[in-house]
Design an enzyme around this catalytic site. Structure first.
Site, PDB file in Angstrom:
ATOM      1  N   THR A 164      54.409   3.831   5.844  1.00 17.84           N
ATOM      2  CA  THR A 164      53.165   4.557   6.088  1.00 17.84           C
ATOM      3  C   THR A 164      52.759   4.491   7.553  1.00 17.84           C
ATOM      4  OG1 THR A 164      52.251   2.582   5.090  1.00 17.84           O
ATOM      5  CG2 THR A 164      52.049   4.589   3.842  1.00 17.84           C
ATOM      6  N   ARG A 165      53.162   3.401   8.212  1.00 20.22           N
ATOM      7  CA  ARG A 165      52.698   3.196   9.592  1.00 20.22           C
ATOM      8  C   ARG A 165      53.288   4.178  10.602  1.00 20.22           C
ATOM      9  NH1 ARG A 165      53.153  -2.855  11.344  1.00 20.22           N
ATOM     10  NH2 ARG A 165      54.723  -3.035   9.712  1.00 20.22           N
ATOM     11  N   MET A 166      54.370   4.881  10.228  1.00 22.48           N
ATOM     12  CA  MET A 166      54.935   5.870  11.156  1.00 22.48           C
ATOM     13  C   MET A 166      54.049   7.116  11.203  1.00 22.48           C
ATOM     14  SD  MET A 166      57.679   4.605  12.542  1.00 22.48           S
ATOM     15  CE  MET A 166      58.539   5.970  13.320  1.00 22.48           C
ATOM     16  N   LYS A 167      53.188   7.284  10.200  1.00 23.54           N
ATOM     17  CA  LYS A 167      52.300   8.456  10.115  1.00 23.54           C
ATOM     18  C   LYS A 167      53.087   9.755  10.271  1.00 23.54           C
ATOM     19  CE  LYS A 167      47.957   6.312  11.662  1.00 23.54           C
ATOM     20  NZ  LYS A 167      48.339   4.912  11.660  1.00 23.54           N
TER      21      LYS A 167
END
Ligand code: UD1
Ligand code: MG
Length: 248
Positions: free
Chosen positions: A15-18
């Protein structure tokens, strides 16, 4: 004995790569980041490469379909790193030899370091060698617990660590060299009895050690090389590093 094989974990959702793009397909200097990991494994003479896919599995498989030495195993639900490796049991059922376990989001790994990890495993006839690195930025990583003589005891995840364990600066890079048969033997014994209720690959090291087998933890990596990409910022950082000094 077979030449080494590699299992590359790439099933997790990031999720952190957006971004809609699966993490391991994010390009670095024009190539998907997982291809750097595949190259490092090949440079360490791995002949069979099994990529564990899950999140957006079809997209990852399509992007890597032209690699004739790559096979895929599906992890439909992400129940942990141990569960992920378990999914490759069929691919490696006939494999009698070393197995490297790597993550698909560590594009700075050097083939020379992976070869060294395999060499340590072979020379010691070890069931498992954990690749470690040392850093003060140990946030979120598994800590390497050793006894008073420096012998490896176990890997403790931050979420399961005591304050003393949390202070340890030697960390698990997530790169392992296993004896293949021992790896799948140990995975059958892993239980999800931890704070995340996940099947931890890291538990295999302690399981094998308690059976009296040789398990080592060796600092073969420098911390930069073992860096995992979790954000767009880290992706840019890695691109800059590879531009200046292409991996061996
Ligand atoms: C894991 C290690 C930790 C180590 C760290 C290094 C365990 C329990 N912990 O942490 O000791 O310091 O890596 O980065 O192994 N994945 C799957 N399926 C799953 C879960 C994960 O394919 O069910 C993949 C992820 O996509 C990723 C890799 O495995 O490529 C590592 O997973 P991640 O959740 O990032 O690692 P941690 O559990 O945080
Ligand atoms: Mg995790």
């Amino acid at each position: 004995m077979n030449p080494p094989a590699a299992v590359i974990l790439a099933a997790g959702k990031s999720t952190r790569m957006k971004s809609e793009l699966p993490k391991v397909l994010h390009p670095i200097l024009g190539r998907p980041m997982i291809e750097y990991v595949l190259d490092a494994a090949r440079a360490a003479h791995c002949q069979k490469l099994v990529v564990i896919v899950g999140h957006k599995a079809d997209e990852v498989k399509a992007a890597l379909a032209h690699h004739s030495d790559v096979e895929f195993a599906l992890q439909a639900d992400q129940k942990g790193t141990g569960h992920a490796v378990m999914m490759s049991a069929e691919n490696l059922a006939e494999h009698d030899g070393p197995v490297l376990v790597l993550a698909g989001d560590t594009p700075l790994l050097k083939g020379t370091s992976l070869a060294k990890l395999l060499e340590i495993q072979q020379q010691n006839q070890a069931a498992c060698v954990v690749g470690t690195a040392t850093t003060k930025a140990n946030e979120g990583l598994g800590r390497i617990v050793r006894d008073a003589n420096g012998q490896f005891l176990r890997i403790v995840e931050q979420k399961d660590a005591t304050p003393e364990e949390a202070a340890i600066e030697e960390i698990n890079t997530g790169c392992f060299a296993f004896d293949g048969r021992q790896l799948f033997h140990a995975l059958e014994k892993v239980k999800p009895d931890n704070s995340q209720a996940e099947y931890y690959l890291t538990d295999c090291a302690e399981i094998l050690l308690k059976e009296g087998q040789t398990v080592l933890a060796d600092p073969v990596f420098d911390i930069q090389e073992a860096m995992g990409v979790n954000t767009q910022e880290q992706l840019a950082e890695v691109a800059e590093i590879l531009k200046q000094a292409p991996s061996e």
